[in-house]
Scaffold this active site. Sequence first.
Site, PDB file in Angstrom:
ATOM      1  N   SER A 146      47.319  70.734  48.159  1.00 31.50           N
ATOM      2  CA  SER A 146      46.507  69.985  49.119  1.00 31.50           C
ATOM      3  C   SER A 146      47.148  70.042  50.488  1.00 31.50           C
ATOM      4  O   SER A 146      48.374  70.185  50.606  1.00 31.50           O
ATOM      5  CB  SER A 146      46.380  68.525  48.665  1.00 31.50           C
ATOM      6  OG  SER A 146      45.793  67.716  49.681  1.00 31.50           O
ATOM      7  N   TYR A 159      49.654  60.104  46.358  1.00 32.81           N
ATOM      8  CA  TYR A 159      49.119  61.462  46.267  1.00 32.81           C
ATOM      9  C   TYR A 159      49.972  62.420  47.099  1.00 32.81           C
ATOM     10  O   TYR A 159      50.312  63.521  46.646  1.00 32.81           O
ATOM     11  CB  TYR A 159      47.672  61.472  46.744  1.00 32.81           C
ATOM     12  CG  TYR A 159      46.951  62.778  46.551  1.00 32.81           C
ATOM     13  CD1 TYR A 159      46.516  63.173  45.288  1.00 32.81           C
ATOM     14  CD2 TYR A 159      46.679  63.623  47.625  1.00 32.81           C
ATOM     15  CE1 TYR A 159      45.843  64.375  45.100  1.00 32.81           C
ATOM     16  CE2 TYR A 159      46.007  64.821  47.448  1.00 32.81           C
ATOM     17  CZ  TYR A 159      45.592  65.189  46.188  1.00 32.81           C
ATOM     18  OH  TYR A 159      44.923  66.381  46.011  1.00 32.81           O
TER      19      TYR A 159
END
Length: 254
Positions: A146, A159
């Site tokens: 990501s 995250y």
Amino acid sequence: MTDLPKTPSFDLSGKKVLVTGASSGIGLGCAVAVAEAGAQTYCAARGLDRLEGAVSAMTGAGYDVKALPLDQGDVTSLAKTMEEHAFDVVINSAGLARHSAAVDTTPDDYDAVMHVNLRSAYFLSAMAAKAMLAAGKPGSIIHISSQMGHTGGIDRALYCASKHGLEGMIKGMAMEWGKQRIRINSICPTFIRTPLTESTFENPERFEWILSKIKLDRVGEVEDIMGAVQYLASDASAMVTGTSLLIDGGWTAG
């Protein structure tokens, strides 16, 4: 006469590829990308119904594809899978997000996210590389990471921690396996339009904030990932390891 260089091939014919998290979204896009390039593609996921639906659609399109029910977090199952199959390319698209303010993160949230995003990725990589080393052949390991592995985000401390950890893991493993021509890299997307992100895009304020960060002024589509997957899976990227390919529309540019 001048000898002209030849562009390396993106062809994956004769290659055996494992794609985890392949039943939908980005994972399905990864599976289609390598199958289009000629690979024998094994689609792995926990949800059998969706997995069989995805594989049926790909088979109907003429691709060489097989379903492989697999809980990536189960190290015993992972080890058995790697013993039974000699994969040339392994693509990890499994992931989990539990967003909240850092002060509201629970130990259960932490353990769940780290288990999927980092622990399972670690052992998938290690076991895939071990099998490649035993077979004495080169290979490519690709993680769908990501943009949050390169920056921070509100309500995304957990995250971000998992993805920053993944990026560091990749660099360390690349150093270990480079001499054996086993490459490991990541693809780092921005917000991609999938069934899982639709609820975020339906929030006008959140959608406006996302577009304000993406310099190309649009969210990503699954198709935006597919060319990068073919590139990193193929010999076209033979000199690429230990790094990340950011497909973030300029989010991390500043």
